[in-house]
Design an enzyme around this catalytic site. Sequence first.
Site, PDB file in Angstrom:
ATOM      1  N   GLY A   1       0.818  -1.204   0.000  1.00 17.02           N
ATOM      2  CA  GLY A   1       0.000   0.000   0.000  1.00 17.02           C
ATOM      3  C   GLY A   1       0.851   1.252   0.000  1.00 17.02           C
ATOM      4  O   GLY A   1       2.083   1.201   0.091  1.00 17.02           O
TER       5      GLY A   1
ATOM      6  N   ASP B   1       1.071   3.689   2.299  1.00 16.81           N
ATOM      7  CA  ASP B   1       1.684   4.105   3.555  1.00 16.81           C
ATOM      8  C   ASP B   1       3.023   3.413   3.803  1.00 16.81           C
ATOM      9  O   ASP B   1       4.022   4.067   4.129  1.00 16.81           O
ATOM     10  CB  ASP B   1       0.730   3.841   4.723  1.00 16.81           C
TER      11      ASP B   1
ATOM     12  N   MET C   1       4.852 -10.017   4.239  1.00 21.36           N
ATOM     13  CA  MET C   1       4.479 -11.258   4.908  1.00 21.36           C
ATOM     14  C   MET C   1       3.377 -11.974   4.133  1.00 21.36           C
ATOM     15  O   MET C   1       2.348 -11.377   3.821  1.00 21.36           O
ATOM     16  CB  MET C   1       3.995 -10.958   6.326  1.00 21.36           C
TER      17      MET C   1
ATOM     18  N   CYS D   1      -2.916  -9.518  14.639  1.00 19.37           N
ATOM     19  CA  CYS D   1      -1.927  -9.639  13.569  1.00 19.37           C
ATOM     20  C   CYS D   1      -0.766  -8.681  13.820  1.00 19.37           C
ATOM     21  O   CYS D   1       0.399  -9.044  13.657  1.00 19.37           O
ATOM     22  CB  CYS D   1      -2.572  -9.357  12.215  1.00 19.37           C
TER      23      CYS D   1
ATOM     24  N   CYS E   1      -8.420  -9.941   6.059  1.00 17.06           N
ATOM     25  CA  CYS E   1      -7.794 -10.581   4.894  1.00 17.06           C
ATOM     26  C   CYS E   1      -8.244 -12.013   4.658  1.00 17.06           C
ATOM     27  O   CYS E   1      -8.312 -12.459   3.510  1.00 17.06           O
ATOM     28  CB  CYS E   1      -6.268 -10.511   5.012  1.00 17.06           C
TER      29      CYS E   1
END
Length: 388
Positions: free
Chosen positions: A15, A17, A37, A106, A204
């Site tokens: 992304g 960021d 990851m 996560c 996800c």
Amino acid sequence: MPDLKKKALVAMSGGVDSSVAAYLMREEGFLPIGVTMMLHDQDLGTVQGTHLCCTPDDIEDARVVCSTLGIPFSVVNFMDGFKEKIIDKFIDTYLKGQTPNPCIDCNKYMKFGRLFEMAEEQGCEKVVTGHYARIEYDEKQGIYKLKRAVDQTKDQTYVLYFLDQDKLSKLYFPLGEYEKENAREVAEKAGLIVARKHDSQDICFVPDGDYAGYMEREAMGKINLMLDASKKASQEKGEEDKDGKFLDTEGNILGTHKGYYHYTIGQRRGLGIAAEDRLYVVDIIPETNQVILGSNDDLFTRKVEIVDFNLISLPDEDKILEKNEEETKLSITAKVRYRAKDTAGVLTLRSDGTATMIFDEPVRAVTPGQSLVVYSGDYCLGGGIITS
């Protein structure tokens, strides 16, 4: 050119960021090492209309960004740990009639767990992510503090409350001083292909957002065992069969539901109950497969119980109301969910990691399984898991 002796491991989601975070580290003279990851079955990323992270397209975007920046890039397989720490906990929390927050888990176990191990192995001074938050070192107290981002609308300290002093000393959040739109402008000037890419929003491993359907696919055996035990217990006691029923707050049957795991505290839509006044889910009892419905007023409470509280730092002394070996009372503000407003109150933090929050005014739809995160002004002091 960056100083090759100064390395920073950058968690790359693909992304804008995290991509800008890698660019800014390079500009500060570090050699960023991009790592993406692989957490789940990548076929999930093919579901249309979803905004997921960690999809094949995201991995390719991260690879291209690292190539553009001229920095190393690798993909690491964390799928085994992800199932154990994130997916299994997600399922178990729903089975308890609670609402999990897998993105916080996560962050805790994968991004700020496994990645720190990798950083140490590769001799990296810093672990870097694209989170909107800031870290300050308090010279007087000799501790690190977690501070809200400049862009309050994007602030992510809520999902970082579990950090400790050791991790804060090694972390860096370059975007903490940036507005979101400024970050996109930086990406455009740097020629990064993700400059206008949408932000990921969905969980996800549940790409269609159907959490109940996911539970039925992955945990129907466990659900049936629990429901069978509930029916047997009711039969042995000779009680009225209320299994699978909507009840009001007095215990009267209002109708039949689809299974308690289809619902969450505060839910109004999709109940299928005809009533003169609006009804909301106010409690979930998985042991008896019952869902309690009530009015909007029934959703408000001032008292919240918390477990597994992580304390990052204490507030200024004038906010410490009482402190001894057994418990500490703090005058602070707290949020019961990511988008909730800060509400003032008194937190009693006990030595066993449990805590009780008494709000000055009632808060709505406090949901077990979610996190209560506490603040003093712009500083995030810590947080824990809501139990009731």
